[in-house]
Motif scaffolding. Sequence first.
Motif, PDB file in Angstrom:
ATOM      1  N   THR A 209      42.957  49.711  22.677  1.00 11.80           N
ATOM      2  CA  THR A 209      43.378  51.511  22.312  1.00 11.80           C
ATOM      3  C   THR A 209      41.928  51.691  22.071  1.00 11.80           C
ATOM      4  O   THR A 209      41.235  52.655  22.950  1.00 11.80           O
ATOM      5  N   ALA A 210      41.234  52.279  20.575  1.00  8.74           N
ATOM      6  CA  ALA A 210      39.323  52.078  20.282  1.00  8.74           C
ATOM      7  C   ALA A 210      38.889  51.595  20.897  1.00  8.74           C
ATOM      8  O   ALA A 210      37.984  52.447  21.451  1.00  8.74           O
TER       9      ALA A 210
ATOM     10  N   ILE B 257      32.984  63.356  18.932  1.00  7.67           N
ATOM     11  CA  ILE B 257      33.196  63.711  17.258  1.00  7.67           C
ATOM     12  C   ILE B 257      35.047  63.602  17.581  1.00  7.67           C
ATOM     13  O   ILE B 257      35.517  62.453  16.614  1.00  7.67           O
ATOM     14  N   GLY B 258      35.650  63.436  18.028  1.00  8.96           N
ATOM     15  CA  GLY B 258      37.353  63.804  18.256  1.00  8.96           C
ATOM     16  C   GLY B 258      37.696  62.312  18.418  1.00  8.96           C
ATOM     17  O   GLY B 258      38.540  61.757  17.651  1.00  8.96           O
ATOM     18  N   VAL B 259      37.305  61.848  19.598  1.00  8.66           N
ATOM     19  CA  VAL B 259      37.239  60.759  19.933  1.00  8.66           C
ATOM     20  C   VAL B 259      37.255  60.034  19.158  1.00  8.66           C
ATOM     21  O   VAL B 259      37.782  58.737  19.555  1.00  8.66           O
ATOM     22  N   GLY B 260      35.657  59.516  18.578  1.00 12.99           N
ATOM     23  CA  GLY B 260      35.398  58.677  17.935  1.00 12.99           C
ATOM     24  C   GLY B 260      36.507  58.601  16.872  1.00 12.99           C
ATOM     25  O   GLY B 260      36.430  57.677  15.747  1.00 12.99           O
ATOM     26  N   VAL B 261      37.087  60.021  15.438  1.00 17.77           N
ATOM     27  CA  VAL B 261      37.905  59.962  14.700  1.00 17.77           C
ATOM     28  C   VAL B 261      39.109  59.247  15.236  1.00 17.77           C
ATOM     29  O   VAL B 261      39.811  58.180  14.133  1.00 17.77           O
ATOM     30  N   VAL B 262      39.650  59.718  16.249  1.00 11.29           N
ATOM     31  CA  VAL B 262      40.790  59.388  16.636  1.00 11.29           C
ATOM     32  C   VAL B 262      40.721  57.816  16.975  1.00 11.29           C
ATOM     33  O   VAL B 262      40.832  56.276  16.021  1.00 11.29           O
ATOM     34  N   ALA B 263      39.497  57.055  17.721  1.00  9.82           N
ATOM     35  CA  ALA B 263      39.030  55.260  17.972  1.00  9.82           C
ATOM     36  C   ALA B 263      39.105  55.012  16.230  1.00  9.82           C
ATOM     37  O   ALA B 263      39.711  53.934  15.647  1.00  9.82           O
ATOM     38  N   LEU B 264      37.874  55.422  15.024  1.00 11.83           N
ATOM     39  CA  LEU B 264      38.097  55.240  14.009  1.00 11.83           C
ATOM     40  C   LEU B 264      39.130  54.908  13.377  1.00 11.83           C
ATOM     41  O   LEU B 264      40.386  53.749  12.728  1.00 11.83           O
ATOM     42  N   VAL B 265      40.240  55.853  13.981  1.00 14.08           N
ATOM     43  CA  VAL B 265      41.786  55.695  12.926  1.00 14.08           C
ATOM     44  C   VAL B 265      42.026  54.588  13.565  1.00 14.08           C
ATOM     45  O   VAL B 265      42.482  53.677  12.652  1.00 14.08           O
ATOM     46  N   LEU B 266      42.442  54.432  14.678  1.00 12.37           N
ATOM     47  CA  LEU B 266      43.096  53.362  15.394  1.00 12.37           C
ATOM     48  C   LEU B 266      42.067  52.047  14.951  1.00 12.37           C
ATOM     49  O   LEU B 266      43.115  50.524  14.787  1.00 12.37           O
ATOM     50  N   VAL B 267      41.190  51.514  14.984  1.00  8.56           N
ATOM     51  CA  VAL B 267      40.325  50.661  14.042  1.00  8.56           C
ATOM     52  C   VAL B 267      40.826  49.946  12.162  1.00  8.56           C
ATOM     53  O   VAL B 267      40.711  49.175  12.467  1.00  8.56           O
ATOM     54  N   TRP B 268      40.756  50.781  12.116  1.00 11.57           N
ATOM     55  CA  TRP B 268      40.510  51.372  10.305  1.00 11.57           C
ATOM     56  C   TRP B 268      41.780  51.204   9.332  1.00 11.57           C
ATOM     57  O   TRP B 268      42.413  50.475   8.925  1.00 11.57           O
ATOM     58  N   VAL B 269      43.277  52.124  10.085  1.00 13.62           N
ATOM     59  CA  VAL B 269      44.482  52.213   9.746  1.00 13.62           C
ATOM     60  C   VAL B 269      45.445  51.872  10.265  1.00 13.62           C
ATOM     61  O   VAL B 269      45.739  51.651  11.201  1.00 13.62           O
ATOM     62  N   PRO B 270      46.289  51.030   9.061  1.00 16.44           N
ATOM     63  CA  PRO B 270      47.609  50.169   9.935  1.00 16.44           C
ATOM     64  C   PRO B 270      48.391  50.878  10.021  1.00 16.44           C
ATOM     65  O   PRO B 270      49.430  50.453   9.428  1.00 16.44           O
ATOM     66  N   LEU B 271      48.500  51.324  11.517  1.00 18.24           N
ATOM     67  CA  LEU B 271      49.373  52.201  11.573  1.00 18.24           C
ATOM     68  C   LEU B 271      50.261  51.788  13.117  1.00 18.24           C
ATOM     69  O   LEU B 271      49.960  51.875  14.222  1.00 18.24           O
TER      70      LEU B 271
END
Length: 149
Positions: free
Chosen positions: A74-75, A51-65
């Motif tokens: 990376t995701a 779940i934690g890795v998934g949340v990090v991956a989803l942030v990488l996919v969708w949040v423009p940082l």
Amino acid sequence: MLFAIQSLVTISILAYAAVAAAADLNSTHATNPLWGGHARFHVVWQVFTHIGVGVVALVLVWVPLGSIELRLVTAMSLTFVVLLGFFVSALAMPLYDGRLADPNGYPQLAIPIGRRRYGLDLNVLLFGTAMIVLATAAVLTVTNGGFPS
């Protein structure tokens, strides 16, 4: 095209971070009284790690940082590692007397082919499909010359 790639990667992430988590955090796994306490601990640890890795991956996919290229690579890499871990564990089962499913867990999917019925493990179906979806995102990326902006 970028949205399609992001969506495919998201589907792959949700396979291990949501669907598998829901399947494991119940009486077939995490609270199964037939499992040893230490085995239940490990499955819960694995679920919350995924779940934690998934949340990090989803942030990488969708949040423009930062750059979309680095974020998506990376995701996709994180997702590939998690999915590959399933297949490595499955191939190594003879080394640790492992099984894909527990007798009192989820039954196999019965697939009729001709006059015979074949069983398909739901884990193989879920993670195999997720790997194909992730590979599709990778192929789309390569065939389109990288990640479109």
